[in-house]
Design a protein around this motif. Structure first.
Motif, short mmCIF file in Angstrom:
data_model
loop_
_atom_site.label_atom_id
_atom_site.label_comp_id
_atom_site.label_asym_id
_atom_site.label_seq_id
_atom_site.Cartn_x
_atom_site.Cartn_y
_atom_site.Cartn_z
N GLU A 131 0.83 -1.20 0.00
CA GLU A 131 0.00 0.00 0.00
C GLU A 131 0.87 1.26 0.00
N GLU A 132 0.26 2.37 -0.44
CA GLU A 132 0.95 3.65 -0.40
C GLU A 132 0.75 4.28 0.96
N PHE A 133 1.79 4.93 1.46
CA PHE A 133 1.69 5.55 2.78
C PHE A 133 0.76 6.77 2.74
N THR A 134 -0.16 6.83 3.69
CA THR A 134 -1.08 7.97 3.77
C THR A 134 -1.16 8.47 5.21
N MET A 135 -1.42 9.75 5.34
CA MET A 135 -1.65 10.38 6.65
C MET A 135 -2.83 11.32 6.51
N SER A 136 -3.50 11.60 7.63
CA SER A 136 -4.62 12.52 7.57
C SER A 136 -4.12 13.92 7.20
N GLN A 137 -4.92 14.64 6.46
CA GLN A 137 -4.53 15.97 6.02
C GLN A 137 -4.35 16.94 7.19
N SER A 138 -5.13 16.76 8.24
CA SER A 138 -4.99 17.67 9.39
C SER A 138 -3.65 17.44 10.09
N ILE A 139 -3.21 16.19 10.18
CA ILE A 139 -1.91 15.89 10.81
C ILE A 139 -0.78 16.45 9.93
N ILE A 140 -0.89 16.23 8.61
CA ILE A 140 0.14 16.78 7.70
C ILE A 140 0.20 18.30 7.85
#
Length: 329
Positions: A131-140
């Motif tokens: 899978e591709e690494f993802t993070m929540s936009q608010s955390i970014i």
């Protein structure tokens, strides 16, 4: 020519081959620094103690490192580290005399270092699952701004008439052998209780938590606290920063070769209060965790749901001197 800060989140590059602060390519894998500085680990024998990561895996304190160019380390990080080390070893009065910005930079580098390692673990895990690494936009949003602000260490980057943080520093009657560290990545909250002081930072609230707690701060600021009092105040801060419901926005203002960061008004176009509603039961659960050393349970803490147990103030709301608290430090 305006300064151009490094933005690792734009390229999502968290390789050990790039300096975390500048993005420049490193010459070797040896160009790394401890996230928890060696002097701090040595003071409390932390090197081989376990440190739990968000995915529940365990590392040791000495395993947690950041890639940094040798010249960047020698020119910018080591002088900062040396100044903070001297103040911390001396104690509360020396820490109080430090420039707040340096405390913010030092603690922010530590916090970012933990986040950097958490991201690396997440990338490895998701790649192993295809899978591709993802993070929540608010955390970014929060972490990328924290990284930008850390570049006040090495670049002519300045805050335009505001502080992006709430910082709380108290003199505390600590057990000298105890290392009290805590953080919360989602809200970017940090606390450290060592020597004869306790330090709390909300890294990206533009001072909102300090304003929110101004009444209790007025009662306790000039007193030496018992450790349970410091942990109670910490619980209040961690909980209120969880209730803080804004994502601060900033304008970048280049002036000649300098960059100024300007804070947008927190209220924006919303009439909603900056903090969600305080729930004493949830706060009690936070306190139960913060008071683990003393064994208080939630049912005791919220026996009176309207007035949870407190060691900071008495039933009339007046400050409780630590001499009235018959509990171990």
């Amino acid at each position: 020519m305006p300064v151009k800060p490094y933005a690792p989140f734009d390229a999502a590059n968290f390789s050990n081959k790039l300096c975390f602060l500048t993005g420049q390519t490193l010459q070797s894998e040896e160009e790394r620094v401890q996230v928890f500085p060696q002097w701090l680990m040595s003071m409390y024998g932390l090197e081989d103690k376990p440190f739990k990561l968000l995915d529940e895996s365990m590392a040791t304190y000495k395993d947690i490192k950041l890639p940094v160019a040798s010249a960047v380390n020698e020119t910018y990080l080591e002088p900062l580290e040396a100044e903070v080390e001297a103040a911390f070893k001396s104690g509360y009065e020396a820490v109080k005399a430090l420039d707040e910005l340096k405390l913010f930079q030092w603690a922010g580098k530590l916090m970012y270092g933990i986040i950097f390692n958490e991201i690396q673990v997440g990338i490895r895990q998701q790649r192993a699952q295809g899978e591709e690494f993802t993070m929540s936009q608010s955390i970014i949003h929060k972490i990328s701004h924290l990284h930008l602000m850390l570049q006040t260490i090495n670049l002519p980057v300045f805050f335009e008439e505001f502080k992006p943080y709430s910082l709380f520093l108290f003199k505390v009657d600590n057990n000298q052998e105890e290392f009290g560290y805590r953080d919360e990545i989602n809200t970017l909250t940090f606390s450290l209780r060592i020597k004869d002081f306790g330090l709390i930072l909300c890294f990206q609230d533009n001072g909102a938590n300090r304003n929110y707690h101004h009444e209790i701060l007025g009662k306790i600021s000039n007193h030496t606290l018992h450790p349970i009092q410091f942990e109670e105040f910490s619980g209040r801060i961690y909980y209120s920063n969880y209730l803080f419901n804004r994502l601060p926005e900033y304008n970048m203002l280049p002036v000649a070769d300098e960059l100024y960061i300007e804070a947008m008004p927190l209220r924006g176009f919303s009439s909603k209060p900056l903090f969600d509603h305080w729930q004493n039961k949830t706060y009690g659960q936070v306190l139960e965790n913060f008071w683990k050393n003393w064994g208080f349970l939630l049912l005791e803490i919220i026996k009176n749901p309207e007035q949870p147990m407190s060691f900071l103030v008495d039933a009339n709301g007046n400050f409780r001197d630590r001499s009235t608290i018959d509990l171990p430090c």
